[in-house]
Design a protein around this motif. Structure first.
Motif, mmCIF file in Angstrom:
data_model
loop_
_atom_site.group_PDB
_atom_site.id
_atom_site.type_symbol
_atom_site.label_atom_id
_atom_site.label_comp_id
_atom_site.label_asym_id
_atom_site.label_seq_id
_atom_site.Cartn_x
_atom_site.Cartn_y
_atom_site.Cartn_z
ATOM 1 N N VAL A 102 0.875 -1.168 0.000
ATOM 2 C CA VAL A 102 0.000 0.000 0.000
ATOM 3 C C VAL A 102 0.916 1.223 0.000
ATOM 4 C CG1 VAL A 102 -1.737 1.299 1.276
ATOM 5 C CG2 VAL A 102 -1.805 -1.214 1.259
ATOM 6 N N THR A 103 0.875 1.977 -1.077
ATOM 7 C CA THR A 103 1.724 3.170 -1.157
ATOM 8 C C THR A 103 1.045 4.350 -0.477
ATOM 9 O OG1 THR A 103 0.797 3.686 -3.329
ATOM 10 C CG2 THR A 103 2.861 2.451 -3.287
ATOM 11 N N ASN A 104 1.834 5.300 -0.060
ATOM 12 C CA ASN A 104 1.345 6.530 0.570
ATOM 13 C C ASN A 104 0.491 6.287 1.807
ATOM 14 O OD1 ASN A 104 2.555 8.138 -1.486
ATOM 15 N ND2 ASN A 104 0.850 7.618 -2.830
ATOM 16 N N HIS A 105 0.774 5.185 2.510
ATOM 17 C CA HIS A 105 0.060 4.952 3.766
ATOM 18 C C HIS A 105 0.544 5.992 4.779
ATOM 19 C CE1 HIS A 105 -1.308 3.076 7.477
ATOM 20 N NE2 HIS A 105 -2.120 2.334 6.727
ATOM 21 N N PRO A 106 -0.359 6.598 5.541
ATOM 22 C CA PRO A 106 0.060 7.675 6.439
ATOM 23 C C PRO A 106 0.965 7.229 7.581
ATOM 24 C CG PRO A 106 -2.241 7.107 6.801
ATOM 25 C CD PRO A 106 -1.805 6.361 5.569
ATOM 26 N N LYS A 107 0.948 5.943 7.934
ATOM 27 C CA LYS A 107 1.740 5.488 9.082
ATOM 28 C C LYS A 107 2.707 4.355 8.765
ATOM 29 C CE LYS A 107 -1.675 6.664 12.603
ATOM 30 N NZ LYS A 107 -2.518 6.163 13.694
ATOM 31 N N VAL A 108 2.462 3.608 7.711
ATOM 32 C CA VAL A 108 3.255 2.397 7.472
ATOM 33 C C VAL A 108 3.945 2.486 6.110
ATOM 34 C CG1 VAL A 108 3.236 -0.114 7.480
ATOM 35 C CG2 VAL A 108 1.522 1.131 8.807
ATOM 36 N N PRO A 109 5.232 2.766 6.104
ATOM 37 C CA PRO A 109 5.941 2.868 4.827
ATOM 38 C C PRO A 109 6.075 1.506 4.149
ATOM 39 C CG PRO A 109 7.480 3.058 6.653
ATOM 40 C CD PRO A 109 6.104 3.028 7.254
ATOM 41 N N PRO A 110 6.348 1.497 2.842
ATOM 42 C CA PRO A 110 6.483 0.226 2.109
ATOM 43 C C PRO A 110 7.479 -0.745 2.740
ATOM 44 C CG PRO A 110 6.324 2.029 0.555
ATOM 45 C CD PRO A 110 6.413 2.647 1.924
ATOM 46 N N LEU A 111 8.590 -0.234 3.256
ATOM 47 C CA LEU A 111 9.588 -1.127 3.847
ATOM 48 C C LEU A 111 9.002 -1.951 4.982
ATOM 49 C CD1 LEU A 111 12.452 -2.216 4.097
ATOM 50 C CD2 LEU A 111 12.992 -0.239 5.549
ATOM 51 N N GLU A 112 8.206 -1.329 5.845
ATOM 52 C CA GLU A 112 7.583 -2.074 6.945
ATOM 53 C C GLU A 112 6.657 -3.166 6.421
ATOM 54 O OE1 GLU A 112 5.886 -0.268 10.431
ATOM 55 O OE2 GLU A 112 7.038 1.567 10.048
ATOM 56 N N GLN A 113 5.980 -2.900 5.324
ATOM 57 C CA GLN A 113 5.074 -3.893 4.756
ATOM 58 C C GLN A 113 5.848 -5.089 4.199
ATOM 59 O OE1 GLN A 113 1.994 -1.941 2.290
ATOM 60 N NE2 GLN A 113 2.727 -0.026 3.182
ATOM 61 N N VAL A 114 6.984 -4.806 3.573
ATOM 62 C CA VAL A 114 7.831 -5.887 3.056
ATOM 63 C C VAL A 114 8.413 -6.692 4.212
ATOM 64 C CG1 VAL A 114 9.930 -6.406 1.747
ATOM 65 C CG2 VAL A 114 8.324 -4.678 0.907
ATOM 66 N N ILE A 115 8.806 -6.002 5.284
ATOM 67 C CA ILE A 115 9.318 -6.704 6.464
ATOM 68 C C ILE A 115 8.252 -7.623 7.036
ATOM 69 C CG2 ILE A 115 10.058 -6.360 8.858
ATOM 70 C CD1 ILE A 115 11.568 -3.842 7.834
ATOM 71 N N THR A 116 7.010 -7.169 7.073
ATOM 72 C CA THR A 116 5.915 -8.013 7.562
ATOM 73 C C THR A 116 5.830 -9.301 6.746
ATOM 74 O OG1 THR A 116 4.604 -6.233 8.511
ATOM 75 C CG2 THR A 116 3.386 -8.164 7.759
ATOM 76 N N ALA A 117 5.909 -9.191 5.425
ATOM 77 C CA ALA A 117 5.859 -10.385 4.582
ATOM 78 C C ALA A 117 7.053 -11.291 4.850
ATOM 79 C CB ALA A 117 5.799 -9.990 3.108
ATOM 80 N N GLY A 118 8.218 -10.690 5.111
ATOM 81 C CA GLY A 118 9.395 -11.477 5.440
ATOM 82 C C GLY A 118 9.239 -12.217 6.759
ATOM 83 N N MET A 119 8.638 -11.558 7.740
ATOM 84 C CA MET A 119 8.401 -12.225 9.022
ATOM 85 C C MET A 119 7.359 -13.333 8.876
ATOM 86 S SD MET A 119 8.793 -9.235 11.894
ATOM 87 C CE MET A 119 7.748 -8.017 11.143
#
Length: 196
Positions: A102-119
């Motif tokens: 999700v791009t342009n999320h007000p609180k969660v940048p793309p990197l955090e989202q990729v890290i979530t998938a990695g976890m």
């Protein structure tokens, strides 16, 4: 030592070419994926996506890999194309791990989202280990290839993290030498400098 710590200490990657049938059944994968969706997920975005690849679908994935290479490198040799096309045949089961970002999320940048998938992928690896299966998480050039990403319905903003190759180890795994964790840990103070 707590059983969960003991299990974590046992986890290690298994060479893909040593993975054979049986692979986990769909029924066995259900609780495995249940562990994946328990990964930390800031904002409850649920960016992780998984695709189960078995049987002849592995050959199709190999064709997609080879097509991607041919587009990136028009002068690729037939040997290079064949070698890449054969990679998905190394194990009986593959799970593609992706992040729909999700791009342009007000609180969660793309990197955090990729890290979530990695976890989430790490949870899958741990669950497979607990069930007695072997696995390895592999990436490489195909994960960055636009043609391969499109084959999984991903857009440019999304990330194809890699592929979990899964099966039953056909040979005994040798314990790998691990570093002393203390070498990577220090107490932080404002005066502490960052390692180069």
């Amino acid at each position: 030592m707590e059983p969960i710590i003991e299990a974590l200490m046992r986890r290690q990657s298994t060479k893909a070419t040593t993975l054979v049938e049986p692979a986990p059944s769909d029924a066995e994968l259900t609780p495995v994926f249940d562990t994946a969706v328990r990964a930390p997920d800031h904002g409850a975005i649920r960016p992780y996506r998984f695709r189960v690849i078995r049987g002849s679908a592995r050959e199709e994935l190999g064709r997609v890999f080879a097509e991607g290479l041919k587009r990136r490198k028009p002068d690729a040799t037939s040997e290079e194309l064949s070698a890449l096309a054969a990679k998905p045949l190394r194990s009986p089961l593959i799970i593609a791990v992706m992040a729909k970002v999700v791009t342009n999320h007000p609180k969660v940048p793309p990197l955090e989202q990729v890290i979530t998938a990695g976890m989430a992928a790490q949870n899958i690896l741990l669950a497979l280990e607990a069930l007695g299966y072997g696995a390895v998480f592999l990436s490489g050039a195909p994960t960055l290839d636009p043609h391969v990403k499109r084959a999984f319905g991903l857009e440019d903003k999304d990330t194809l993290l890699g592929f979990l190759y899964i099966g039953t180890p056909s040979e005994e795994r040798r314990d790998k030498k691990r570093p002393n964790a203390a070498a990577f840990v220090a107490s932080w103070t404002a005066a502490l400098t960052v390692d180069a």
